[in-house]
Every structure is written in C-alpha cells, then in structure tokens.
Design a protein around this motif. Structure first.
Motif, PDB file in Angstrom:
ATOM      1  N   ALA A 101      -1.471 -52.526  -1.347  1.00  0.00           N
ATOM      2  CA  ALA A 101      -2.081 -52.336  -2.664  1.00  0.00           C
ATOM      3  C   ALA A 101      -2.480 -50.885  -2.896  1.00  0.00           C
ATOM      4  O   ALA A 101      -2.543 -50.424  -4.046  1.00  0.00           O
ATOM      5  CB  ALA A 101      -3.295 -53.253  -2.809  1.00  0.00           C
ATOM      6  N   ARG A 102      -2.737 -50.142  -1.833  1.00  0.00           N
ATOM      7  CA  ARG A 102      -3.125 -48.731  -1.966  1.00  0.00           C
ATOM      8  C   ARG A 102      -1.968 -47.869  -2.473  1.00  0.00           C
ATOM      9  O   ARG A 102      -2.179 -46.730  -2.899  1.00  0.00           O
ATOM     10  CB  ARG A 102      -3.598 -48.185  -0.620  1.00  0.00           C
ATOM     11  CG  ARG A 102      -4.860 -48.854  -0.098  1.00  0.00           C
ATOM     12  CD  ARG A 102      -5.374 -48.181   1.155  1.00  0.00           C
ATOM     13  NE  ARG A 102      -4.531 -48.394   2.318  1.00  0.00           N
ATOM     14  CZ  ARG A 102      -3.866 -47.449   2.970  1.00  0.00           C
ATOM     15  NH1 ARG A 102      -3.907 -46.186   2.543  1.00  0.00           N
ATOM     16  NH2 ARG A 102      -3.140 -47.732   4.031  1.00  0.00           N
ATOM     17  N   PHE A 103      -0.741 -48.411  -2.417  1.00  0.00           N
ATOM     18  CA  PHE A 103       0.437 -47.623  -2.777  1.00  0.00           C
ATOM     19  C   PHE A 103       1.061 -48.100  -4.092  1.00  0.00           C
ATOM     20  O   PHE A 103       2.227 -47.843  -4.363  1.00  0.00           O
ATOM     21  CB  PHE A 103       1.452 -47.674  -1.631  1.00  0.00           C
ATOM     22  CG  PHE A 103       0.903 -47.106  -0.355  1.00  0.00           C
ATOM     23  CD1 PHE A 103       0.911 -45.741  -0.119  1.00  0.00           C
ATOM     24  CD2 PHE A 103       0.310 -47.944   0.591  1.00  0.00           C
ATOM     25  CE1 PHE A 103       0.375 -45.217   1.044  1.00  0.00           C
ATOM     26  CE2 PHE A 103      -0.229 -47.427   1.763  1.00  0.00           C
ATOM     27  CZ  PHE A 103      -0.208 -46.062   1.975  1.00  0.00           C
ATOM     28  N   SER A 104       0.259 -48.794  -4.904  1.00  0.00           N
ATOM     29  CA  SER A 104       0.619 -49.187  -6.268  1.00  0.00           C
ATOM     30  C   SER A 104       1.995 -49.847  -6.348  1.00  0.00           C
ATOM     31  O   SER A 104       2.893 -49.353  -7.062  1.00  0.00           O
ATOM     32  CB  SER A 104       0.586 -47.962  -7.196  1.00  0.00           C
ATOM     33  OG  SER A 104      -0.685 -47.355  -7.170  1.00  0.00           O
ATOM     34  N   SER A 150       4.980 -52.189  -7.516  1.00  0.00           N
ATOM     35  CA  SER A 150       5.353 -52.926  -8.725  1.00  0.00           C
ATOM     36  C   SER A 150       5.306 -54.415  -8.396  1.00  0.00           C
ATOM     37  O   SER A 150       5.231 -54.797  -7.219  1.00  0.00           O
ATOM     38  CB  SER A 150       6.756 -52.513  -9.171  1.00  0.00           C
ATOM     39  OG  SER A 150       7.677 -52.704  -8.114  1.00  0.00           O
ATOM     40  N   ALA A 152       6.828 -48.958  -2.554  1.00  0.00           N
ATOM     41  CA  ALA A 152       5.511 -48.935  -1.913  1.00  0.00           C
ATOM     42  C   ALA A 152       5.652 -49.050  -0.397  1.00  0.00           C
ATOM     43  O   ALA A 152       4.886 -48.426   0.347  1.00  0.00           O
ATOM     44  CB  ALA A 152       4.649 -50.071  -2.455  1.00  0.00           C
TER      45      ALA A 152
END
Length: 216
Positions: free
Chosen positions: A139-142, A144, A187
């Motif tokens: 989730a820290r790496f956004s 899709s 990600a």
C-alpha cells in the motif's frame, strides 16, 4: 566461507545468458509453477512454489506433464503460495467485480499435498498472515487496483519474513515485474527496489557470481 546460505529465487521472467551456473551454485533455488526459468536460468531446483488456486493449479495437477517434469522431480519441497481460507473469503467480492474470474479462488491445495505425500517430499502452505502483511507493505507504493500480489512477491515476502536468517543472502533472478493485469506489478517493482536499497536482497544481474559469498 560465509555462514549463511545463498537463497536464489528465480521467477519465470527473462533470465539473461550466462547466469545459469551462478544460480545452480546457490545453496537453495526456488522456482515457480512450470519452472520456465530452467535452461538459461540453470537447472537446480530445490523448491517449487505453486499457485494452488484457479486455472494454473488445475493445469499443473491435471495433465501429468508438470508432475513428471525434471525440475519438479528434482525438488525436495512443494510450496503452495495461496492460503485457501484467505482466497475463499475473496470469492463473493470477486463475483461482483471480476465475474470472469469465477474459478480464481477454487482451491487445489489438497491435490498438491497428496502429490507431495505420494512422492515423499515436504509440502508447505504460506500462511495468510504473509499475504496480509505484504498487502499492507504494498500500500505504501500506491498500487493500482489489483486482485492479488504475484506468487513471486508472496514468496519473496515469506522468505524475508522468517525463512531466511539474517546471515542468508537472498538473490532474485527472472523478475521482470510484468504479466497478468490483475497483479500490481508496478508497485511490486518499487517494493522490491526498496528491499534492495535496504540491503535485504539483491538482483542478479547486475552483479557477477564473484560478488556472491561462496558456498556453505
């Protein structure tokens, strides 16, 4: 001589010419599913990590060719990457958002367990907690919108979370971070790059076999 192991995780992406001997010289080699990395990526296979749900699992267990392939016959362990309870819990939501994936959560773990038992090797299922922790980290790496992380990333997270000791050297080959549209590959690439920057793993290449500690 180093104290830790060289653990080579070899994905099914492109493996450059000339790295096969380096991969085979590792203390432990993990490959995936049909082990397409065998060839340019060497031949040694200690663990085969399988996608144990959906169509890939059915294909591996159904035809016989996977069971009799050279890397599977050589492997000492079979790892089922997907925790069945977690994927069963995804079924209802996927039916609404991805109706074409109606068989994605079909569980074939028992089939891999039976195969491992019949061939006198260890079978291991990666725990649901590994998936949960990985998705929080991703989730820290956004990422899709995605359905599930790739099997390769789950195995990387699992090995780094406890399978490997602090003295082991975790090395990746054959990870292009491209493929099925519902894996969050962009990600995943950023996540792996961050692990490499922290010194928790290395990629092969860009360094040569002489950069690796030599055999335990």
């Amino acid at each position: 001589m180093h104290n830790g192991r060289v653990i080579m995780i070899v994905g099914n992406g492109d493996v450059p010419e000339g790295v096969g001997a380096t991969i085979d010289a590792a203390d432990l080699v993990v490959r995936f599913n049909d082990c397409r990395s065998v060839g340019k990526g060497g031949g040694r296979t200690d663990i085969v990590a399988v996608c144990n749900t959906g169509r890939p699992a059915l294909a591996m267990l159904g035809g016989g060719r996977w069971k009799t392939s050279a890397p599977v016959r050589q492997a000492r362990e079979i790892w089922s990457v997907r925790a069945a309870t977690r994927f069963a819990a995804m079924r209802a939501a996927l039916a609404a958002t991805h109706p074409d994936l109606d068989d994605f959560c079909d569980d074939y773990t028992d089939g891999f367990e039976s195969f491992a038992r019949a061939t006198a090797r260890k079978h291991r299922v990666i725990e649901a907690e590994t998936h949960d922790r990985l998705e929080r980290d991703l989730a820290r790496f956004s990422p899709s919108p995605f359905v599930a992380p790739s099997s390769g990333l789950v195995v990387i997270a699992d090995i780094l979370s406890g399978f490997a000791s602090s003295e082991d050297h975790v090395v990746l080959a054959g990870f292009g971070h491209v493929g099925w549209q519902w894996h969050p590959f962009a990600a995943e690439r950023r996540y792996v790059d961050s692990l490499a920057a922290q010194g928790r793993l290395r990629r092969l290449p860009p360094f040569t076999s002489s950069d690796l500690p030599q055999g335990a």
